[in-house]
Design an enzyme around this catalytic site. Structure first.
Site, PDB file in Angstrom:
ATOM      1  N   GLY A  28      29.582  50.561  26.334  1.00 38.39           N
ATOM      2  CA  GLY A  28      29.049  49.536  27.365  1.00 38.39           C
ATOM      3  C   GLY A  28      30.720  49.284  28.495  1.00 38.39           C
ATOM      4  O   GLY A  28      30.277  48.583  29.374  1.00 38.39           O
ATOM      5  N   GLY A  31      29.430  48.493  32.081  1.00 39.87           N
ATOM      6  CA  GLY A  31      29.465  47.287  31.952  1.00 39.87           C
ATOM      7  C   GLY A  31      30.041  46.308  33.315  1.00 39.87           C
ATOM      8  O   GLY A  31      31.379  46.945  33.286  1.00 39.87           O
ATOM      9  N   LYS A 204      41.905  31.475  25.884  1.00 33.39           N
ATOM     10  CA  LYS A 204      43.025  30.960  27.215  1.00 33.39           C
ATOM     11  C   LYS A 204      44.333  30.105  26.431  1.00 33.39           C
ATOM     12  O   LYS A 204      44.001  29.635  25.139  1.00 33.39           O
ATOM     13  CB  LYS A 204      41.660  29.879  27.527  1.00 33.39           C
ATOM     14  N   ASP A 257      24.212  29.285  24.570  1.00 34.79           N
ATOM     15  CA  ASP A 257      24.851  30.001  25.616  1.00 34.79           C
ATOM     16  C   ASP A 257      26.067  29.531  25.627  1.00 34.79           C
ATOM     17  O   ASP A 257      27.262  29.894  25.417  1.00 34.79           O
ATOM     18  CB  ASP A 257      24.942  30.010  27.050  1.00 34.79           C
ATOM     19  N   HIS A 262      31.231  28.277  22.666  1.00 40.21           N
ATOM     20  CA  HIS A 262      32.774  27.569  22.939  1.00 40.21           C
ATOM     21  C   HIS A 262      33.107  25.835  23.126  1.00 40.21           C
ATOM     22  O   HIS A 262      34.052  25.821  22.552  1.00 40.21           O
ATOM     23  CB  HIS A 262      32.688  28.100  24.717  1.00 40.21           C
TER      24      HIS A 262
END
Ligand code: NDP
Length: 518
Positions: A28, A31, A204, A257, A262
């Protein structure tokens, strides 16, 4: 009132680890993700000398390009990401980048890919070590891994040298059944130690810091339980709308999502018990234990704990009109896909008994903000005289800001100078980026380097991903079983550019609490 916090700089340099020699293959490679995130991340590792010279990048996609055209694309994405880079640095990196064009489901192409990998492996003396990063539409994940297996590009074995590791992008499945099937398909050719299921939030710095903050400091951890904490809230707000990802988003929706990966990961970091050691399996064991303790949603009274919303058009501050979700390109005019949700759940364990966790996430909200707020209980008795007599002051709040601000704030009460008995809320603040500056790594750099090092701590394990889907899938099924008309009437509308629907506020305000978003 705000006060800044300073911190003493350690004279001990922090250990900088370097990944092993390897080839990094992107499926990919033409992309958006590759362009905006993966290439800049690998470049930043290269620039910081966190990957050795024995290293190459090989892009793969259907778009026809030769090595030269791919290198121009690589240079362009680095320039876009870091405008200030000097040419020779980019040229040296680009000279290590190569490309193969072909279809993802053709054996012949994988044969050719294998030949090129062998050639590059010799040229860069990578010792046969390979990281494959699959950044294609999810429907291709299993096909690509099966062809890697059939062409001997990966062998099912432990995470040993020469290693072959596969990073699989999110979403990993779209419900429990599909996630179980995908795990089964991948495990036919790989062991779980070779599969790196990514959630870029975990890369993060401020997310990683949650564990350090909790388990390297006695003060807060001592009160990190139902005796002292009133509630936990997590907000993941995006200012942008669906942008160019309507094709994907119409099928997914925000709950799928955001919640399954997350947000649940953030909740687990806040709520998990201390692991027995700081190893990938111990940390992930504790996170999964936490997720298993979340009380299943009451499907017959779902509206008491879940609000779903969708943005409508608006014209904030009379500037430019923001489109409604249903007016966005690629979105059906009758779409009932949720772009907002707020939720409340309880965790049935000793530490969190009766402490609600409130979560909210949305697109086209007032500002971009990912924040965890741990709200402590109020003091039991209003001691101070004057205006405050008999009044209980606001509770202490610990705020962990993940993005765009990255930092820790603590809100507490203090005496106003000169007054007899007036209190004011003060904010002690550590801005992570201001303090650590250039030392901050980007999320994808951290995760890709961890994969090169064979460290799976920040990646999802098979049982983790299945546990999270197990929690959410009944809710998704319940929603999917409703008619379009029912969904339409249940979906709370909100003005683009605001803070979500009124019902989202009510969910927390009816418990006499409020979202902390300013
Ligand atoms: P893009 O559509 O921009 O790129 C998809 C890539 O896959 C392209 O290189 C495309 O190239 C290739 N491809 C192969 N088959 C198909 C197909 N049938 N349809 C479309 N593309 C195909 O997607 P993204 O880069 O945005 O996302 C890639 C993966 O990463 C997805 O799984 C996504 O969920 C995940 N992800 C993306 C994020 C982002 O910010 N973009 C964030 C987090 C995860 P070619 O046509 O040349 O083969």
């Amino acid at each position: 009132m705000e006060i800044k916090m300073s911190s003493s700089t350690s004279t001990e340099p922090c250990e900088i680890v370097t990944g092993e020699a390897c080839g990094y293959v992107i499926f990919g490679a033409s992309g958006d993700l590759s362009n905006r995130k993966l290439i800049p991340a690998v470049f930043s590792l290269f620039r910081a000398k966190k990957i050795p010279d024995n290293f190459f990048v090989l892009g793969f996609a259907r778009t026809v390009m030769d090595d030269h055209a791919f290198r121009l694309k690589v240079k362009d994405s680095i320039q876009q990401a870091y405008g200030d880079i000097v040419e020779p640095e980019i040229d040296t990196f680009a000279s290590k980048c190569f490309y193969v064009a072909g279809s993802y489901d053709h054996n012949d192409v994988f044969f050719h890919l294998n030949e090129k990998i062998k050639y590059l492996g010799k040229m860069f003396a990578t010792g046969g070590n390979l990281v494959f990063h699959i950044a294609t539409p999810p429907t291709l994940y299993a096909t690509i891994v099966s062809l890697l297996g059939k062409n001997d590009l990966v062998k099912r074995k432990q995470n040993k040298s020469p290693f072959q590791r596969v990073i699989v992008e999110k979403p990993f499945g779209r419900d429990l059944e599909s996630a179980v099937q995908l795990n089964k398909d991948l495990l036919e050719y790989l062991t779980d130690q070779q599969i790196y299921r990514i959630d870029h939030y975990l890369g993060k710095e401020t997310v990683q810091n949650i564990l350090m903050f909790r388990f390297a400091n006695q003060l807060f951890e001592a009160g990190w339980n139902c005796q002292h904490i009133d509630h936990v809230q997590i907000t993941v707000a995006e200012q942008l709308g669906v942008e160019h990802r309507a094709g994907y988003f119409e099928q997914a929706g925000l709950l799928r999502d955001m919640f399954q990966n997350h947000i649940l990961q953030l909740a687990a970091l806040v709520g998990m018990e201390p692991p027995v050691e700081f190893s990938a399996d111990s940390v992930r064991d504790e996170k999964i234990k936490f997720m298993k303790s979340i009380r299943p949603f009451d499907l017959n009274n779902l509206q008491k704990q879940l609000v779903m919303g969708q943005y409508g058009s608006s014209n904030p501050a009379n500037t430019q009109t923001l489109k409604a979700y249903r007016e966005e390109e690629g979105v059906a005019t009758t779409s009932c896909t949720e772009t907002y949700f707020s939720m409340k759940f309880f965790v049935d364990n000793w530490r969190w008994k009766d402490v609600p966790f409130y979560l909210q996430a949305g697109k086209r909200l007032e500002k971009k903000l990912t924040r965890i707020a741990v709200v402590f209980k109020k003091v039991p008795h209003g001691l101070f005289a004057g205006n405050w007599q008999g009044t209980i002051p606001s509770p202490d709040v610990l705020i962990l800001d993940i993005q765009p601000q990255q930092g820790i704030s603590f809100l507490f009460q203090a005496k106003v100078p000169g007054s007899k008995m007036c209190l004011e809320e003060l904010r002690m603040e550590l801005d992570y980026r201001e303090f650590f500056g250039a030392k901050m790594d980007e999320d994808y750099s951290t995760l890709i380097l961890d994969c090169m090092l064979g460290d799976q701590t920040l990646y999802w394990r098979k049982d983790g991903v299945e546990t999270s889907w197990k929690l959410l899938t009944p809710v998704l099924k319940k929603w999917a079983a409703k008619s379009q008309k029912e969904q339409d009437s249940l979906l709370e509308r909100y003005a683009a550019g605001g803070w979500g629907p009124a019902a989202g506020k009510r969910l927390i305000e009816q418990d006499e609490r409020k979202w902390i978003v300013t």
